[in-house]
Design an enzyme around this catalytic site. Structure first.
Site, PDB file in Angstrom:
ATOM      1  N   LYS A  11       0.833  -1.201   0.000  1.00  0.00           N
ATOM      2  CA  LYS A  11       0.000   0.000   0.000  1.00  0.00           C
ATOM      3  C   LYS A  11       0.879   1.267   0.000  1.00  0.00           C
ATOM      4  CE  LYS A  11      -3.735  -2.401   2.476  1.00  0.00           C
ATOM      5  NZ  LYS A  11      -4.658  -2.342   3.640  1.00  0.00           N
ATOM      6  N   TYR A  51     -12.462  -2.902  -3.183  1.00  0.00           N
ATOM      7  CA  TYR A  51     -12.949  -2.865  -1.799  1.00  0.00           C
ATOM      8  C   TYR A  51     -14.476  -2.820  -1.723  1.00  0.00           C
ATOM      9  CZ  TYR A  51      -8.262  -2.299   0.256  1.00  0.00           C
ATOM     10  OH  TYR A  51      -6.969  -2.498   0.687  1.00  0.00           O
ATOM     11  N   PHE A  59     -14.996   3.521   7.419  1.00  0.00           N
ATOM     12  CA  PHE A  59     -13.621   3.683   6.945  1.00  0.00           C
ATOM     13  C   PHE A  59     -13.484   3.562   5.429  1.00  0.00           C
ATOM     14  CE2 PHE A  59     -14.077  -0.826   8.127  1.00  0.00           C
ATOM     15  CZ  PHE A  59     -13.620  -1.476   6.989  1.00  0.00           C
ATOM     16  N   ARG A  87      -1.588 -14.397   4.112  1.00  0.00           N
ATOM     17  CA  ARG A  87      -2.372 -13.744   5.181  1.00  0.00           C
ATOM     18  C   ARG A  87      -1.667 -13.935   6.526  1.00  0.00           C
ATOM     19  NH1 ARG A  87      -6.879 -10.448   4.187  1.00  0.00           N
ATOM     20  NH2 ARG A  87      -7.918 -11.282   6.028  1.00  0.00           N
ATOM     21  N   THR A  93      -5.341  -7.546  10.751  1.00  0.00           N
ATOM     22  CA  THR A  93      -5.621  -6.218  10.193  1.00  0.00           C
ATOM     23  C   THR A  93      -5.087  -5.077  11.061  1.00  0.00           C
ATOM     24  OG1 THR A  93      -7.644  -7.169   9.244  1.00  0.00           O
ATOM     25  CG2 THR A  93      -7.489  -4.762   9.316  1.00  0.00           C
ATOM     26  N   ARG A 104       2.855  -6.818   9.257  1.00  0.00           N
ATOM     27  CA  ARG A 104       2.158  -5.731   9.955  1.00  0.00           C
ATOM     28  C   ARG A 104       2.638  -5.610  11.402  1.00  0.00           C
ATOM     29  NH1 ARG A 104      -3.775  -7.466   7.556  1.00  0.00           N
ATOM     30  NH2 ARG A 104      -3.796  -6.122   5.713  1.00  0.00           N
ATOM     31  N   ASN A 118      -1.816  -0.366   7.162  1.00  0.00           N
ATOM     32  CA  ASN A 118      -1.173  -1.623   7.575  1.00  0.00           C
ATOM     33  C   ASN A 118      -0.318  -2.268   6.480  1.00  0.00           C
ATOM     34  OD1 ASN A 118      -3.205  -2.491   5.932  1.00  0.00           O
ATOM     35  ND2 ASN A 118      -4.449  -3.417   7.561  1.00  0.00           N
ATOM     36  N   HIS A 121      -1.892  -5.623   1.443  1.00  0.00           N
ATOM     37  CA  HIS A 121      -3.155  -6.324   1.229  1.00  0.00           C
ATOM     38  C   HIS A 121      -2.844  -7.724   0.728  1.00  0.00           C
ATOM     39  CE1 HIS A 121      -7.140  -7.376  -0.278  1.00  0.00           C
ATOM     40  NE2 HIS A 121      -6.501  -7.869  -1.324  1.00  0.00           N
ATOM     41  N   GLU A 132      -9.789 -10.226  -7.563  1.00  0.00           N
ATOM     42  CA  GLU A 132      -8.843  -9.119  -7.384  1.00  0.00           C
ATOM     43  C   GLU A 132      -7.728  -9.148  -8.437  1.00  0.00           C
ATOM     44  OE1 GLU A 132      -7.672  -9.591  -3.284  1.00  0.00           O
ATOM     45  OE2 GLU A 132      -9.638  -8.949  -2.551  1.00  0.00           O
TER      46      GLU A 132
HETATM   47  P1  DAT Z   1      -7.606  -6.961   5.647  1.00  0.00           P
HETATM   48  O1  DAT Z   1      -6.818  -5.940   4.865  1.00  0.00           O
HETATM   49  O2  DAT Z   1      -6.824  -7.486   6.817  1.00  0.00           O
HETATM   50  O3  DAT Z   1      -8.196  -8.054   4.784  1.00  0.00           O
HETATM   51  P2  DAT Z   1     -10.277  -5.805   5.714  1.00  0.00           P
HETATM   52  O4  DAT Z   1     -10.488  -6.415   4.372  1.00  0.00           O
HETATM   53  O5  DAT Z   1     -11.272  -6.096   6.768  1.00  0.00           O
HETATM   54  O6  DAT Z   1      -8.829  -6.173   6.291  1.00  0.00           O
HETATM   55  O7  DAT Z   1     -10.212  -4.213   5.567  1.00  0.00           O
HETATM   56  C1  DAT Z   1      -9.558  -3.589   4.482  1.00  0.00           C
HETATM   57  C2  DAT Z   1      -8.688  -2.469   5.009  1.00  0.00           C
HETATM   58  O8  DAT Z   1      -9.510  -1.453   5.599  1.00  0.00           O
HETATM   59  C3  DAT Z   1      -7.754  -2.895   6.133  1.00  0.00           C
HETATM   60  O9  DAT Z   1      -6.527  -3.415   5.629  1.00  0.00           O
HETATM   61  C4  DAT Z   1      -7.561  -1.634   6.891  1.00  0.00           C
HETATM   62  C5  DAT Z   1      -8.898  -0.938   6.776  1.00  0.00           C
HETATM   63  N1  DAT Z   1      -9.774  -1.231   7.926  1.00  0.00           N
HETATM   64  C6  DAT Z   1     -10.421  -2.413   8.174  1.00  0.00           C
HETATM   65  N2  DAT Z   1     -11.152  -2.349   9.280  1.00  0.00           N
HETATM   66  C7  DAT Z   1     -10.986  -1.096   9.770  1.00  0.00           C
HETATM   67  C8  DAT Z   1     -11.489  -0.377  10.899  1.00  0.00           C
HETATM   68  N3  DAT Z   1     -12.337  -0.958  11.773  1.00  0.00           N
HETATM   69  N4  DAT Z   1     -11.090   0.906  11.080  1.00  0.00           N
HETATM   70  C9  DAT Z   1     -10.251   1.488  10.228  1.00  0.00           C
HETATM   71  N5  DAT Z   1      -9.756   0.906   9.123  1.00  0.00           N
HETATM   72  C10 DAT Z   1     -10.107  -0.377   8.900  1.00  0.00           C
HETATM   73 MG    MG Z   2      -9.586  -7.861   3.217  1.00  0.00          MG
END
Ligand code: DAT
Ligand code: MG
Length: 146
Positions: A11, A51, A59, A87, A93, A104, A118, A121, A132
């Site tokens: 990212k 996304y 968010f 992962r 996350t 991370r 973080n 992805h 994706e």
């Molecule tokens: P991951 O990237 O671990 O698969 P995700 O798909 O749930 O996580 O979310 C996508 C991204 O959005 C994640 O890398 C960081 C951000 N994110 C997720 N949950 C969040 C939250 N509760 N508050 C702020 N940012 C968040």
């Molecule tokens: Mg995700």
């Protein structure tokens, strides 16, 4: 064998902090093959598709803005169970509580921003990976004319 491909993104925070090499090193050291790689600037349309599952969450907008805040590195890694494996390498996350030893957990922390920054992805299932990869590497699935 359960040969898989997964979409991995470094990212904008990872590129800004010069951590592209460290992320790639961890993927390679684990033994996965990198089969495609590019640096790019993702636009809103591409990120909204990527996304889509998070549309409507608080968010979502900060996430889309953050992901456009600078270049990213997109790559496809391949290997037996690479989806689960990456992962695990990435860690959970929330970077504050991600296990030390993970990307991370070692290299990121909560910066107090609206969206968690973080570094990486990774696709979370074979279905997500296929979807994706088609979004980020459409050139690989396009039927070549003539
Ligand atoms: P991951 O990237 O671990 O698969 P995700 O798909 O749930 O996580 O979310 C996508 C991204 O959005 C994640 O890398 C960081 C951000 N994110 C997720 N949950 C969040 C939250 N509760 N508050 C702020 N940012 C968040
Ligand atoms: Mg995700």
């Amino acid at each position: 064998m359960n040969l898989e491909r997964t979409l991995i993104l470094v990212k904008p925070d990872g590129v800004r902090r010069n951590l592209v090499g460290q992320v790639i090193s961890r993927i390679e050291a684990k033994g996965y093959a990198i089969v495609a790689l590019k640096m790019m600037h993702a636009d809103r349309q591409l990120l909204a598709a990527h996304y889509a599952e998070h549309e409507g969450k608080v968010f979502f907008e900060p996430l889309i803005e953050f992901m456009q805040s600078g270049p990213i590195v997109a790559l496809i890694a391949e290997g037996n169970r690479v989806i689960e494996g990456f992962r695990k390498l990435a860690g959970t996350t929330d970077p504050t509580t991600a296990e030390p030893g993970t990307i991370r957990g070692d290299l990121a922390r909560d910066q107090g921003t609206k969206v968690v920054q973080n570094l990486v992805h990774g696709s979370d299932s074979p279905e997500s990976a296929e979807r994706e990869i088609a979004i980020f590497f459409s050139e690989l699935s396009e039927v070549k004319g003539n």
